[in-house]
Design a protein around this motif. Structure first.
Motif, PDB file in Angstrom:
ATOM      1  N   PRO A  14     -16.833  69.019  60.859  1.00 44.36           N
ATOM      2  CA  PRO A  14     -17.956  69.950  61.038  1.00 44.36           C
ATOM      3  C   PRO A  14     -17.751  70.915  62.202  1.00 44.36           C
ATOM      4  CG  PRO A  14     -18.549  67.748  61.800  1.00 44.36           C
ATOM      5  CD  PRO A  14     -17.242  67.629  61.112  1.00 44.36           C
ATOM      6  N   GLU A  15     -16.962  70.543  63.211  1.00 46.25           N
ATOM      7  CA  GLU A  15     -16.721  71.415  64.341  1.00 46.25           C
ATOM      8  C   GLU A  15     -15.238  71.718  64.456  1.00 46.25           C
ATOM      9  OE1 GLU A  15     -19.466  70.819  67.883  1.00 46.25           O
ATOM     10  OE2 GLU A  15     -19.325  68.780  67.100  1.00 46.25           O
ATOM     11  N   LYS A  16     -14.954  72.850  65.065  1.00 41.19           N
ATOM     12  CA  LYS A  16     -13.585  73.338  65.090  1.00 41.19           C
ATOM     13  C   LYS A  16     -12.683  72.476  65.963  1.00 41.19           C
ATOM     14  CE  LYS A  16     -10.780  77.382  66.236  1.00 41.19           C
ATOM     15  NZ  LYS A  16     -10.772  78.774  66.735  1.00 41.19           N
ATOM     16  N   VAL A  17     -11.527  72.139  65.418  1.00 40.20           N
ATOM     17  CA  VAL A  17     -10.456  71.484  66.159  1.00 40.20           C
ATOM     18  C   VAL A  17      -9.172  72.184  65.749  1.00 40.20           C
ATOM     19  CG1 VAL A  17      -9.167  69.367  66.578  1.00 40.20           C
ATOM     20  CG2 VAL A  17     -11.633  69.252  66.222  1.00 40.20           C
ATOM     21  N   SER A  18      -8.405  72.654  66.727  1.00 36.63           N
ATOM     22  CA  SER A  18      -7.168  73.345  66.389  1.00 36.63           C
ATOM     23  C   SER A  18      -6.086  73.028  67.407  1.00 36.63           C
ATOM     24  CB  SER A  18      -7.385  74.866  66.304  1.00 36.63           C
ATOM     25  OG  SER A  18      -7.748  75.393  67.570  1.00 36.63           O
ATOM     26  N   LEU A  19      -4.863  73.208  66.991  1.00 41.12           N
ATOM     27  CA  LEU A  19      -3.700  72.924  67.826  1.00 41.12           C
ATOM     28  C   LEU A  19      -2.707  74.055  67.650  1.00 41.12           C
ATOM     29  CD1 LEU A  19      -1.839  71.046  69.517  1.00 41.12           C
ATOM     30  CD2 LEU A  19      -1.164  69.960  67.371  1.00 41.12           C
ATOM     31  N   GLY A  20      -2.418  74.743  68.762  1.00 42.35           N
ATOM     32  CA  GLY A  20      -1.489  75.858  68.678  1.00 42.35           C
ATOM     33  C   GLY A  20      -0.049  75.409  68.503  1.00 42.35           C
ATOM     34  N   ARG A  21       0.373  74.435  69.333  1.00 44.43           N
ATOM     35  CA  ARG A  21       1.754  73.965  69.247  1.00 44.43           C
ATOM     36  C   ARG A  21       1.856  72.541  69.755  1.00 44.43           C
ATOM     37  NH1 ARG A  21       6.772  74.321  72.654  1.00 44.43           N
ATOM     38  NH2 ARG A  21       5.316  74.519  74.384  1.00 44.43           N
ATOM     39  N   LEU A  22       2.624  71.728  69.063  1.00 45.96           N
ATOM     40  CA  LEU A  22       2.903  70.355  69.465  1.00 45.96           C
ATOM     41  C   LEU A  22       4.410  70.144  69.408  1.00 45.96           C
ATOM     42  CD1 LEU A  22       2.210  67.336  70.037  1.00 45.96           C
ATOM     43  CD2 LEU A  22       2.030  67.037  67.554  1.00 45.96           C
ATOM     44  N   VAL A  23       4.966  69.632  70.513  1.00 48.67           N
ATOM     45  CA  VAL A  23       6.402  69.372  70.566  1.00 48.67           C
ATOM     46  C   VAL A  23       6.617  67.912  70.963  1.00 48.67           C
ATOM     47  CG1 VAL A  23       8.610  69.987  71.616  1.00 48.67           C
ATOM     48  CG2 VAL A  23       6.878  71.760  71.243  1.00 48.67           C
ATOM     49  N   LEU A  24       7.403  67.193  70.182  1.00 51.73           N
ATOM     50  CA  LEU A  24       7.838  65.835  70.507  1.00 51.73           C
ATOM     51  C   LEU A  24       9.308  65.918  70.894  1.00 51.73           C
ATOM     52  CD1 LEU A  24       6.197  63.863  67.552  1.00 51.73           C
ATOM     53  CD2 LEU A  24       5.244  64.384  69.814  1.00 51.73           C
ATOM     54  N   ARG A  25       9.607  65.632  72.167  1.00 50.83           N
ATOM     55  CA  ARG A  25      10.955  65.829  72.685  1.00 50.83           C
ATOM     56  C   ARG A  25      11.779  64.538  72.615  1.00 50.83           C
ATOM     57  NH1 ARG A  25      11.543  70.724  74.139  1.00 50.83           N
ATOM     58  NH2 ARG A  25       9.851  72.004  74.990  1.00 50.83           N
ATOM     59  N   LYS A  26      13.067  64.723  72.254  1.00 49.41           N
ATOM     60  CA  LYS A  26      14.026  63.620  72.137  1.00 49.41           C
ATOM     61  C   LYS A  26      13.428  62.487  71.308  1.00 49.41           C
ATOM     62  CE  LYS A  26      16.648  64.709  76.281  1.00 49.41           C
ATOM     63  NZ  LYS A  26      17.248  64.237  77.544  1.00 49.41           N
ATOM     64  N   LEU A  27      13.041  62.861  70.113  1.00 48.13           N
ATOM     65  CA  LEU A  27      12.341  61.939  69.222  1.00 48.13           C
ATOM     66  C   LEU A  27      13.323  61.163  68.358  1.00 48.13           C
ATOM     67  CD1 LEU A  27       9.797  60.869  67.732  1.00 48.13           C
ATOM     68  CD2 LEU A  27       9.943  62.902  66.282  1.00 48.13           C
ATOM     69  N   ASP A  28      13.220  59.857  68.385  1.00 44.51           N
ATOM     70  CA  ASP A  28      13.920  58.978  67.454  1.00 44.51           C
ATOM     71  C   ASP A  28      12.910  58.635  66.359  1.00 44.51           C
ATOM     72  OD1 ASP A  28      15.266  57.051  66.044  1.00 44.51           O
ATOM     73  OD2 ASP A  28      15.372  55.601  67.678  1.00 44.51           O
ATOM     74  N   LEU A  29      12.850  59.483  65.335  1.00 44.09           N
ATOM     75  CA  LEU A  29      11.813  59.352  64.317  1.00 44.09           C
ATOM     76  C   LEU A  29      11.911  58.029  63.576  1.00 44.09           C
ATOM     77  CD1 LEU A  29       9.433  60.639  62.892  1.00 44.09           C
ATOM     78  CD2 LEU A  29      11.041  61.775  61.335  1.00 44.09           C
ATOM     79  N   ALA A  30      13.118  57.633  63.209  1.00 41.71           N
ATOM     80  CA  ALA A  30      13.289  56.367  62.467  1.00 41.71           C
ATOM     81  C   ALA A  30      12.835  55.189  63.330  1.00 41.71           C
ATOM     82  CB  ALA A  30      14.738  56.202  62.044  1.00 41.71           C
ATOM     83  N   GLY A  31      13.217  55.186  64.602  1.00 43.67           N
ATOM     84  CA  GLY A  31      12.820  54.096  65.486  1.00 43.67           C
ATOM     85  C   GLY A  31      11.319  54.056  65.704  1.00 43.67           C
ATOM     86  N   MET A  32      10.711  55.243  65.822  1.00 38.98           N
ATOM     87  CA  MET A  32       9.265  55.272  66.018  1.00 38.98           C
ATOM     88  C   MET A  32       8.523  54.787  64.782  1.00 38.98           C
ATOM     89  SD  MET A  32       6.799  58.312  67.378  1.00 38.98           S
ATOM     90  CE  MET A  32       7.187  57.892  69.086  1.00 38.98           C
ATOM     91  N   LEU A  33       8.977  55.198  63.592  1.00 43.17           N
ATOM     92  CA  LEU A  33       8.331  54.750  62.358  1.00 43.17           C
ATOM     93  C   LEU A  33       8.457  53.234  62.192  1.00 43.17           C
ATOM     94  CD1 LEU A  33       9.352  57.586  59.870  1.00 43.17           C
ATOM     95  CD2 LEU A  33       7.119  57.204  60.944  1.00 43.17           C
ATOM     96  N   ARG A  34       9.610  52.689  62.566  1.00 40.12           N
ATOM     97  CA  ARG A  34       9.773  51.236  62.501  1.00 40.12           C
ATOM     98  C   ARG A  34       8.803  50.547  63.456  1.00 40.12           C
ATOM     99  NH1 ARG A  34      15.293  52.214  62.354  1.00 40.12           N
ATOM    100  NH2 ARG A  34      15.396  51.894  64.619  1.00 40.12           N
ATOM    101  N   GLY A  35       8.697  51.086  64.672  1.00 38.04           N
ATOM    102  CA  GLY A  35       7.796  50.490  65.651  1.00 38.04           C
ATOM    103  C   GLY A  35       6.347  50.556  65.224  1.00 38.04           C
ATOM    104  N   VAL A  36       5.928  51.697  64.660  1.00 37.23           N
ATOM    105  CA  VAL A  36       4.554  51.839  64.185  1.00 37.23           C
ATOM    106  C   VAL A  36       4.279  50.870  63.049  1.00 37.23           C
ATOM    107  CG1 VAL A  36       2.943  53.412  63.044  1.00 37.23           C
ATOM    108  CG2 VAL A  36       4.339  54.233  64.940  1.00 37.23           C
TER     109      VAL A  36
END
Length: 244
Positions: A14-36
């Motif tokens: 119902p109310e505005k929420v916006s994000l101009g830019r998001l950066v995840l630095r030195k991301l180990d995507l596979a490791g993070m998905l396993r941890g989650v």
């Protein structure tokens, strides 16, 4: 690796929420998905060690131009808080603590009529937005069990900035655990060193003098002289300590 997301905004909310830019630095995507996935499979809050293992798959987060609804009491619907920039980064983890970390954020928020104290003075002078910036750095030495905060800086509306340096000895990661017994025992042995505080005037004195001048119908020069005399009078009232 680095993952960047740009231009995200809400549709169903119902109310505005916006994000101009998001950066995840030195991301180990596979490791993070396993941890989650592992944390999701456990029906309990994550332990500090599990959170540390998850953070080990990432070394920093940056966000720019984030807009969220201002839900503080007394603020009108439609008001928003704008996070101009946010940077969080950390070095190698030593146990559950990063050896170095930096947290920096700059945000703008509206000043409402209900906000009291110095905020009312800002609004009465025509300033309807409060800009706050925090920049905190920390370093943790596992061998000496020392945590150092430096710099730790707060800046308010380009009027005033305060910075401090603090060293804490015999610092244990148990201070941050959920177990109240371990946390209490660790907190009792902390050795807090001298705190170095510096205050830099970026216009706060001029602003305060203008408020005194306006409220008492005197010139800015007379207002400054009155402020100085008031501070001298307050200092004279302080009890003197005898040096032995």
């Amino acid at each position: 690796k680095e993952l960047t997301v740009r231009g995200v905004s809400s549709i169903a909310l119902p109310e505005k929420v916006s994000l101009g830019r998001l950066v995840l630095r030195k991301l180990d995507l596979a490791g993070m998905l396993r941890g989650v996935a592992q944390l999701s499979a456990v029906n309990r809050p994550p332990t500090p060690d599990e959170i540390a293992a998850l953070l080990d798959a990432l070394e920093g987060v940056e966000m720019d131009d984030v807009v969220v609804p201002d839900q503080r009491p007394g603020h009108a619907g439609g008001d928003v808080i704008r996070i101009l920039s946010l940077q969080v980064s950390w070095g190698q983890l030593a146990g559950t603590l990063p050896t170095s970390a930096r947290y920096a954020v700059k945000a703008e928020m509206p000043i409402a009529d209900q906000d009291g104290g110095p905020f009312k003075a800002l609004r009465d002078s025509g300033i309807d937005t409060l800009t706050v910036a925090f920049d905190i750095g920390s370093a943790w030495n596992e061998q000496t069990r020392t945590l150092v905060l430096s710099p730790a800086t707060v800046e308010l509306n380009n009027l005033l900035s305060v910075s401090l340096k603090l060293s804490i000895g015999d610092f244990s990661p148990h201070v941050l655990v959920a177990d109240p017994v371990k946390k209490g025992l660790a907190a009792r042995v902390l050795e807090v060193g001298p705190i170095e505080v510096s205050v830099h005037d970026n216009g706060a004195v001029d602003f305060a003098a203008s408020q005194v001048a306006r409220n008492q119908a005197i010139s800015a020069g007379d207002a400054r002289a009155k402020m100085i005399e008031d501070m001298k009078r307050a200092a004279r009232r302080q009890p003197r300590q005898n040096v032995e």
